[in-house]
Design a protein around this motif. Structure first.
Motif, short mmCIF file in Angstrom:
data_model
loop_
_atom_site.label_atom_id
_atom_site.label_comp_id
_atom_site.label_asym_id
_atom_site.label_seq_id
_atom_site.Cartn_x
_atom_site.Cartn_y
_atom_site.Cartn_z
N ASP A 98 23.34 27.56 84.93
CA ASP A 98 23.23 27.25 86.49
C ASP A 98 24.51 27.39 87.32
N SER A 99 25.65 27.69 86.66
CA SER A 99 26.92 27.56 87.19
C SER A 99 27.21 28.96 87.98
N ARG A 100 27.46 28.92 89.31
CA ARG A 100 27.86 30.18 90.08
C ARG A 100 29.02 31.02 89.51
N SER A 101 29.70 30.39 88.55
CA SER A 101 30.88 31.22 88.05
C SER A 101 30.35 32.21 86.70
N LEU A 102 29.19 32.15 86.40
CA LEU A 102 28.66 32.79 85.11
C LEU A 102 27.53 33.67 85.70
N GLY A 103 27.66 34.91 84.98
CA GLY A 103 26.61 35.90 85.11
C GLY A 103 25.75 35.67 84.03
N PHE A 104 24.40 36.17 83.93
CA PHE A 104 23.63 36.06 82.66
C PHE A 104 22.48 36.76 82.92
N ALA A 105 21.68 36.97 81.72
CA ALA A 105 20.30 37.89 81.61
C ALA A 105 19.74 37.24 80.46
N GLU A 106 18.26 37.29 80.58
CA GLU A 106 17.58 37.03 79.44
C GLU A 106 17.74 38.29 78.28
N LEU A 107 17.89 37.48 77.20
CA LEU A 107 18.29 38.28 76.24
C LEU A 107 17.12 38.44 75.00
N ASP A 108 16.54 37.15 74.58
CA ASP A 108 15.45 37.29 73.51
C ASP A 108 14.61 36.12 73.79
N ARG A 109 13.43 36.18 73.01
CA ARG A 109 12.76 35.05 72.90
C ARG A 109 12.52 34.58 71.45
N GLU A 110 12.33 33.35 71.45
CA GLU A 110 12.11 32.54 70.08
C GLU A 110 10.98 31.79 70.28
N ARG A 111 10.10 31.94 69.11
CA ARG A 111 8.77 30.77 68.99
C ARG A 111 9.10 29.94 68.00
N LEU A 112 8.99 28.59 68.13
CA LEU A 112 9.05 27.54 67.33
C LEU A 112 7.97 27.69 66.49
N THR A 113 8.22 27.66 65.10
CA THR A 113 7.09 27.60 64.20
C THR A 113 6.95 26.77 63.12
#
Length: 244
Positions: A98-113
């Motif tokens: 949530d920092s404006r100094s950072l860029g980001f993208a969704e990388l992966d998904r994990e399902r809790l098992t």
């Protein structure tokens, strides 16, 4: 059970280069030893288990291309501190930055098992696993706060976990080994236990609802994008895991 992953195309946000620049970064240096896109040191931080199982193997071939890696591991606080203090170029985090100094993208998904050794899982054979049943069986947890287990109970059973673990270990790989040894049941990300499930060393316990799916993000500092190697590795990881 194979990992559950989104097949949607997810684009970098906040501070990422234009699509043409991303394509150039992807193409530059691949297959050329000591490429200017890879020469130098890349600092990476994230959860030890995910870096070990997913990111580390993906980055291994790049070392032969001239990339030097300095990898740190830690929890959420340490990951964001490393980014904020300039001690990491790229990071994997399970929380949306949530920092404006950072860029980001969704990388992966994990399902809790929900998993246990076959002998212990057999005790639930023919029954749908409930919160009450699990409370009567030994539980293996990451910590006393029941981070993953608490999230699983609320999402699947609609109630708090309200139990005391038989054992705790702040490394999911240790929980994996203890579960395989029959010590108790635990909650693991699907990518970490997929091999043990396929080999029959673990069994997934049946529940009425599937475990919750978490999003993992790749984050970077704006300053780190000045280095071609950061853009190259970022784009390579996004392409690899978003199309997996």
């Amino acid at each position: 059970m194979p990992p559950v992953r989104s097949r949607e195309t997810r684009q970098p946000e906040q501070g990422g280069p234009a699509s043409g620049e991303r394509r150039g970064a992807q193409a530059e240096g691949v297959g050329h030893a000591r490429s200017t896109a890879l020469a130098g040191t890349l600092q990476f931080v994230g959860p030890a288990e995910y870096l070990s199982a997913r990111v580390g193997p993906a980055l291994a071939p790049l070392v032969g291309e001239g990339l030097r890696l300095r990898i740190q591991t830690g929890n959420r606080a340490r990951i964001y501190a490393a980014l904020d203090q300039g001690q990491a170029d790229l990071a994997v985090t399970a929380s949306k930055p949530d920092s404006r100094s950072l860029g980001f993208a969704e990388l992966d998904r994990e399902r809790l098992t929900l998993v246990a050794a076959p002998d212990l899982a057999a005790r639930a054979k023919g029954r749908t696993v409930s919160a009450g049943l699990l409370r009567d069986l030994p539980c293996l947890a990451y910590d006393e706060e029941l981070a993953l287990i608490g999230a699983f109970f609320v999402a699947v059973f609609g109630v708090p976990a309200a139990l005391r673990p038989a054992a705790t270990a702040p490394d999911l790989r240790i929980l994996l080994g203890m579960a395989e040894a029959g010590m108790g049941w635990t909650i693991l990300p699907d990518y970490l236990c997929a091999g043990a499930l396929a080999a029959g060393r673990l069994a997934e316990l049946p529940t009425d609802r599937a475990g919750p799916v978490n999003t993992l993000y790749l984050a970077w500092t704006r300053a780190s994008l000045r280095e071609a190697r950061t853009v190259h590795v970022r784009d390579m990881l996004l392409q690899r895991f978003q199309t997996a």
